[in-house]
Design an enzyme around this catalytic site. Structure first.
Site, mmCIF file in Angstrom:
data_model
loop_
_atom_site.group_PDB
_atom_site.id
_atom_site.type_symbol
_atom_site.label_atom_id
_atom_site.label_comp_id
_atom_site.label_asym_id
_atom_site.label_seq_id
_atom_site.Cartn_x
_atom_site.Cartn_y
_atom_site.Cartn_z
ATOM 1 C CE LYS A 1 -7.081 11.912 -5.063
ATOM 2 N NZ LYS A 1 -6.986 11.020 -6.234
HETATM 3 C C1 LIG Z 1 -1.162 11.272 -3.910
HETATM 4 C C2 LIG Z 1 -1.649 11.901 -5.164
HETATM 5 N N1 LIG Z 1 -0.927 12.883 -5.726
HETATM 6 C C3 LIG Z 1 -1.339 13.504 -6.839
HETATM 7 C C4 LIG Z 1 -2.525 13.166 -7.463
HETATM 8 C C5 LIG Z 1 -2.886 13.852 -8.719
HETATM 9 O O1 LIG Z 1 -4.174 14.371 -8.733
HETATM 10 P P1 LIG Z 1 -5.000 14.426 -10.107
HETATM 11 O O2 LIG Z 1 -5.355 13.041 -10.475
HETATM 12 O O3 LIG Z 1 -6.177 15.272 -9.743
HETATM 13 O O4 LIG Z 1 -4.124 15.076 -11.108
HETATM 14 C C6 LIG Z 1 -3.313 12.151 -6.906
HETATM 15 C C7 LIG Z 1 -4.619 11.780 -7.452
HETATM 16 O O5 LIG Z 1 -4.882 11.003 -8.273
HETATM 17 C C8 LIG Z 1 -2.850 11.484 -5.746
HETATM 18 O O6 LIG Z 1 -3.562 10.489 -5.205
#
Ligand SMILES: Cc1ncc(COP(=O)(O)O)c(C=O)c1O
Length: 365
Positions: free
Chosen positions: A182
């Site tokens: 990110k």
């Molecule tokens: C659109 C979206 N939703 C949810 C997530 C979930 O985040 P995390 O990987 O920090 O759990 C991500 C990231 O990978 C994402 O890109």
């Protein structure tokens, strides 16, 4: 020439030294760094309460729980996202209801939402794919009109804004991710912006085993919580990243502009939004004639990493078993088959963009 990945985190020496300090401090899990990180996030979000999590997924799941969503409820979302978006809906016992995307923005088609609202619909779960915000004015007009909660999956849009207001500073529940890919990272982590301080207590309990402490030795548990607290090690990384947010976003915008200037390999480019988007990714939908896997392999041979974000998730076996099938969302399916993520991260230079564009032109002919 060194390999150019599609993304790479950028951590400065002060952050690395700060993490070492935390490691030596005797307190490495949730503590003062987490408190400071949450306070910094809250300042960025116009003073609204913010709580951190061990992942964006956890933040999203808690958002749904705080909105009271559970068994028998329906949540309207996009089929074109990281599968976490729909998985959390299943986790809380509800049903994700997909609608197709707008092929221009690649985000949920706001025109298609009202047709699938039923008496069981409880919330909208929009995703800002690649950091391009869903139209917040229209989104909240629909939610108000149909009495629906909104759980913004802003995992990719930290630092993006809508009409001059940074995401998270307004709206209902807003979840961010700080995964390594990110724009701002804590290695793994996430945060949830709350619309009101009345949610803080339940949010904290849902984050950590449902536990509520009182006095010197009091402890009570009256709700089932997860184990989703962020560590101080991770929070210290985040604190070292936040001061770079503006510069990182600006650099991403400038690199994206360069792509628009130099890309001559065909396919569909994203909307050229240099006001709202944080340019989390630069994604091209390859022409129908192109073979995506061959494109990825050929680019890799030229020393360039290309990602796929994402296949349409209603076509995953888990979701097909729930009744979703091919042909329901033609735009999401087409984009999901042909989309590629090109290298874009703040340490890149214009010459890297040029290199990507030249290689792609050669591969695609
Ligand atoms: C659109 C979206 N939703 C949810 C997530 C979930 O985040 P995390 O990987 O920090 O759990 C991500 C990231 O990978 C994402 O890109």
């Amino acid at each position: 020439m060194s390999f150019l990945p599609f993304t790479r985190p950028q951590l400065d020496e002060a952050t690395i030294a700060g993490v070492a300090e935390v490691l030596r401090s005797g307190w490495i899990t949730s503590g003062p760094q987490v408190k400071a990180f949450e306070a910094a996030l809250s300042r960025l979000c116009g003073g609204r309460p913010v709580r951190s999590f061990s992942s964006g997924t956890a933040a999203l799941e808690v958002a749904l729980r705080l909105a009271g969503i559970g068994e028998g409820d329906e949540v309207i979302t996009t089929p074109l996202s990281w599968v976490a978006t729909a998985n959390v809906v299943l986790e809380v016992g509800a049903r994700p209801v997909f609608v197709d995307i707008d092929p221009n923005t690649r985000n949920i088609d706001l025109n298609s939402i009202e047709a699938v609202v039923t008496p069981r619909t409880r919330a909208l779960l929009p995703v800002d794919l690649a950091g391009l915000p869903v139209d917040r004015d229209r989104l909240y007009a629909i939610s108000k009109n149909r009495h629906l909660r909104v759980s913004e999956d802003a995992a990719q849009s930290f630092g993006a804004s809508w009409r001059g207001r940074i995401l998270g500073s307004f709206g209902d529940l807003v979840a961010f991710s700080f995964h390594a890919n990110k724009n701002i990272t804590t290695a793994e982590g996430g945060a949830l912006v709350l619309p009101d301080s009345k949610y803080i207590s339940l949010c904290e309990r849902l984050r950590l085993q449902g536990v509520e402490r009182s006095g010197e030795d009091g402890m009570e548990v009256d709700v089932l919580g997860g184990k989703w607290n962020l560590t101080d090690i991770a929070a210290r990384i985040g604190l070292g990243q936040l001061p770079h947010l503006k510069a990182f976003t600006e650099k991403r915008r400038s690199l994206a502009k360069k792509y628009f200037e130099l890309w001559k390999a065909g396919g569909d480019l994203p909307p050229a939004d240099f006001e709202n988007s944080n340019w989390h990714m630069f994604q091209v939908v390859l022409p129908e004639s192109a073979d995506r896997s061959r494109f990825i392999a050929a680019m890799r041979e030229s020393g360039i990493g290309v990602g796929v974000h994402y296949p349409a998730m209603h076509l995953f076996a888990l979701y097909r078993r729930l009744g979703w099938h091919a042909g329901q969302f033609p735009h999401a399916e087409r984009v999901g088959r042909a989309i590629v993520t090109l290298p874009l991260f703040p340490a890149m230079e214009d010459a890297d963009v040029e290199r990507v564009c030249k290689a792609a032109k050669k591969v695609l002919g």
